[in-house]
Write a protein that holds these residues in place. Structure first.
Motif, PDB file in Angstrom:
ATOM      1  N   ILE A 176       7.019   7.001   7.431  1.00  0.00           N
ATOM      2  CA  ILE A 176       6.360   8.748   6.625  1.00  0.00           C
ATOM      3  C   ILE A 176       4.806   8.790   7.091  1.00  0.00           C
ATOM      4  O   ILE A 176       4.060   9.672   6.931  1.00  0.00           O
ATOM      5  N   ARG A 177       3.436   7.693   6.345  1.00  0.00           N
ATOM      6  CA  ARG A 177       2.939   7.221   6.775  1.00  0.00           C
ATOM      7  C   ARG A 177       2.534   7.920   7.491  1.00  0.00           C
ATOM      8  O   ARG A 177       1.358   8.291   7.489  1.00  0.00           O
ATOM      9  N   SER A 178       3.089   7.309   9.178  1.00  0.00           N
ATOM     10  CA  SER A 178       1.951   7.888  10.278  1.00  0.00           C
ATOM     11  C   SER A 178       2.602   9.635  10.007  1.00  0.00           C
ATOM     12  O   SER A 178       1.194   9.933  10.708  1.00  0.00           O
ATOM     13  N   PHE A 179       3.784   9.915  10.151  1.00  0.00           N
ATOM     14  CA  PHE A 179       3.701  11.781  10.300  1.00  0.00           C
ATOM     15  C   PHE A 179       1.972  11.956   9.563  1.00  0.00           C
ATOM     16  O   PHE A 179       1.817  12.959  10.028  1.00  0.00           O
ATOM     17  N   ILE A 180       2.179  11.596   8.114  1.00  0.00           N
ATOM     18  CA  ILE A 180       1.530  11.932   7.235  1.00  0.00           C
ATOM     19  C   ILE A 180      -0.043  11.844   8.301  1.00  0.00           C
ATOM     20  O   ILE A 180      -1.135  13.456   7.762  1.00  0.00           O
ATOM     21  N   GLY A 184       2.984  21.426  -1.909  1.00  0.00           N
ATOM     22  CA  GLY A 184       4.069  20.384  -1.829  1.00  0.00           C
ATOM     23  C   GLY A 184       5.117  19.599  -1.591  1.00  0.00           C
ATOM     24  O   GLY A 184       5.978  18.815  -1.240  1.00  0.00           O
ATOM     25  N   GLY A 185       4.929  20.519  -0.200  1.00  0.00           N
ATOM     26  CA  GLY A 185       6.127  19.431   1.107  1.00  0.00           C
ATOM     27  C   GLY A 185       5.382  18.039   1.351  1.00  0.00           C
ATOM     28  O   GLY A 185       6.634  17.219   1.132  1.00  0.00           O
ATOM     29  N   GLU A 186       4.556  18.371   1.349  1.00  0.00           N
ATOM     30  CA  GLU A 186       3.556  16.613   1.090  1.00  0.00           C
ATOM     31  C   GLU A 186       4.305  15.373  -0.009  1.00  0.00           C
ATOM     32  O   GLU A 186       4.049  14.336  -0.188  1.00  0.00           O
ATOM     33  N   ALA A 187       4.013  16.267  -1.319  1.00  0.00           N
ATOM     34  CA  ALA A 187       4.320  15.989  -2.781  1.00  0.00           C
ATOM     35  C   ALA A 187       5.781  14.927  -2.363  1.00  0.00           C
ATOM     36  O   ALA A 187       5.935  14.138  -2.567  1.00  0.00           O
ATOM     37  N   VAL A 188       6.959  15.987  -1.359  1.00  0.00           N
ATOM     38  CA  VAL A 188       7.833  15.577  -1.645  1.00  0.00           C
ATOM     39  C   VAL A 188       7.957  14.496  -0.564  1.00  0.00           C
ATOM     40  O   VAL A 188       9.082  13.415  -0.755  1.00  0.00           O
ATOM     41  N   ARG A 239       0.544  -1.385  -0.115  1.00  0.00           N
ATOM     42  CA  ARG A 239       0.021  -0.105   0.041  1.00  0.00           C
ATOM     43  C   ARG A 239       1.093   1.238   0.060  1.00  0.00           C
ATOM     44  O   ARG A 239       1.835   1.100   0.512  1.00  0.00           O
ATOM     45  N   GLU A 240       0.346   2.240  -0.320  1.00  0.00           N
ATOM     46  CA  GLU A 240       1.196   3.426  -0.229  1.00  0.00           C
ATOM     47  C   GLU A 240       0.073   4.807   0.565  1.00  0.00           C
ATOM     48  O   GLU A 240      -1.079   5.056   0.060  1.00  0.00           O
ATOM     49  N   PRO A 241       0.462   5.629   0.990  1.00  0.00           N
ATOM     50  CA  PRO A 241       2.350   5.591   1.763  1.00  0.00           C
ATOM     51  C   PRO A 241       2.020   4.351   2.661  1.00  0.00           C
ATOM     52  O   PRO A 241       1.470   4.417   3.004  1.00  0.00           O
ATOM     53  N   GLY A 242       3.249   3.823   2.057  1.00  0.00           N
ATOM     54  CA  GLY A 242       3.502   2.633   3.131  1.00  0.00           C
ATOM     55  C   GLY A 242       4.349   1.917   1.825  1.00  0.00           C
ATOM     56  O   GLY A 242       5.151   1.918   1.072  1.00  0.00           O
ATOM     57  N   GLY A 243       4.147   0.168   2.665  1.00  0.00           N
ATOM     58  CA  GLY A 243       4.885  -0.727   2.502  1.00  0.00           C
ATOM     59  C   GLY A 243       6.300  -1.513   3.171  1.00  0.00           C
ATOM     60  O   GLY A 243       6.898  -2.643   2.857  1.00  0.00           O
ATOM     61  N   THR A 244       7.472  -0.580   3.719  1.00  0.00           N
ATOM     62  CA  THR A 244       8.654  -0.892   3.952  1.00  0.00           C
ATOM     63  C   THR A 244       9.024  -0.106   5.595  1.00  0.00           C
ATOM     64  O   THR A 244       7.751   1.235   5.577  1.00  0.00           O
ATOM     65  N   PRO A 245       9.479  -0.569   6.729  1.00  0.00           N
ATOM     66  CA  PRO A 245       9.210   0.229   7.846  1.00  0.00           C
ATOM     67  C   PRO A 245       9.409   1.666   7.644  1.00  0.00           C
ATOM     68  O   PRO A 245       8.550   2.835   7.770  1.00  0.00           O
ATOM     69  N   LYS A 246      10.404   2.789   6.080  1.00  0.00           N
ATOM     70  CA  LYS A 246      10.595   3.849   6.192  1.00  0.00           C
ATOM     71  C   LYS A 246       8.600   4.366   6.021  1.00  0.00           C
ATOM     72  O   LYS A 246       9.753   5.325   5.936  1.00  0.00           O
ATOM     73  N   ALA A 247       8.410   3.946   4.731  1.00  0.00           N
ATOM     74  CA  ALA A 247       7.553   4.242   4.644  1.00  0.00           C
ATOM     75  C   ALA A 247       6.519   4.395   5.385  1.00  0.00           C
ATOM     76  O   ALA A 247       5.655   5.282   5.166  1.00  0.00           O
TER      77      ALA A 247
END
Ligand code: Z5A
Length: 228
Positions: free
Chosen positions: A56-60, A71-75, A45-53
């Motif tokens: 980022i998912r939790s943060f968003i 723009g920041g979220e796109a990055v 799934r996105e965002p997600g799928g790997t520990p780092k991603a």
């Protein structure tokens, strides 16, 4: 006994659309249907799928990136995607394992680009970086009236014992989701070889059958035919 298809070309299929249209439900069902045809397949799934991603998912999803703007979220979505592609999607495809992703780059195009206002050339540059050539073979765009989809999400929240968020149903929010729906339809129109739009306003079983029709016609090797 069924031959495994893993030695043949692995396919990358993405599911896109607004909130509550049934993407997660159908990704699981397609995974089961492919496994019944001896296909090795991973679901992600996105965002997600790997520990780092997933970090980022939790943060968003906690709302902590909202003040960064579209723009920041796109990055951030692109950074998560870069890790997802590098660590999970590309290695699985290289090993002959099919990959099904619940959202992918079209979500950035639709949310941050078409409705968020980030310029197409910037979205394209982030895509080039994150995908590194891994464009999906097929994208299923599940489409339905957002108001009806909201009702599903609200029912799920009630079933899960979560408070229902009434502001979701406010007019302004609904208008935004209408534009998002149009954004996904525009992406599908612009990419007719990759995208197929399916009505999500049908039973899970009927939609599952419609998806299987599309997938088995697109990839005839599933039913013993020659790959296209
Ligand atoms: N986002 C972004 O902005 N930019 C990006 O690049 C990416 C993402 C990758 C991720 O949210 C958020 O990130 C998303 C876009 C943004 N924000 N929003 N909105 P998420 O992953 O948490 O949520 P979601 O992707 O929107 O999924 P969802 O709400 O879970 O919906 P769904 O997966 O499409 O639906 P579902 O979970 O399968 O079904 C919802 C409910 O309806 C559930 O109770 C089902 O049992 C029921 N259901 C499912 N199918 C049916 C049918 N056919 N009939 C009746 N009921 C059904």
């Amino acid at each position: 006994m069924l031959d495994t298809l893993s030695a043949r070309q692995a396919r990358f299929i993405t599911f896109e659309g607004g909130e509550g249209v049934g993407k997660s439900t159908q990704v699981k069902r397609l995974q089961q249907n492919l496994q019944r045809h001896a296909v090795e397949v991973v679901r992600t799934r996105e965002p997600g799928g790997t520990p780092k991603a997933e970090a980022i998912r939790s943060f968003i999803l906690q709302g902590r990136s909202e003040s960064w703007g579209a723009g920041g979220e796109a990055v951030l979505f692109a950074a998560a995607r870069l890790d997802h592609v590098t660590q999970l999607i590309a290695p699985n495809l290289a090993n002959g394992t099919w990959v099904l992703s619940d959202r992918f780059h079209d979500s950035t195009r639709a949310y941050q680009g078409l409705t968020g206002g980030v310029a197409p050339r910037l979205i394209a540059a982030l895509e080039e970086l994150a995908l590194n050539g891994h464009t999906p073979d097929l994208t299923l765009v599940l489409d339905m009236d957002p108001e009806k989809a909201f009702k599903r999400v609200a029912e799920r929240a009630i079933e899960d014992g979560l408070a229902q968020t009434g502001d979701r149903f406010e007019k302004e929010e609904l208008d935004w989701h209408m534009r998002l729906r149009e954004g996904f339809l525009a992406i599908a129109r612009d990419n007719p070889d990759r995208c197929v739009v399916l009505s999500a306003d049908q039973s899970p079983e009927a939609l599952e059958a419609a998806i299987w029709d599309v997938v088995s016609q697109r990839f005839p090797e599933l039913l013993g035919g020659q790959p296209t």
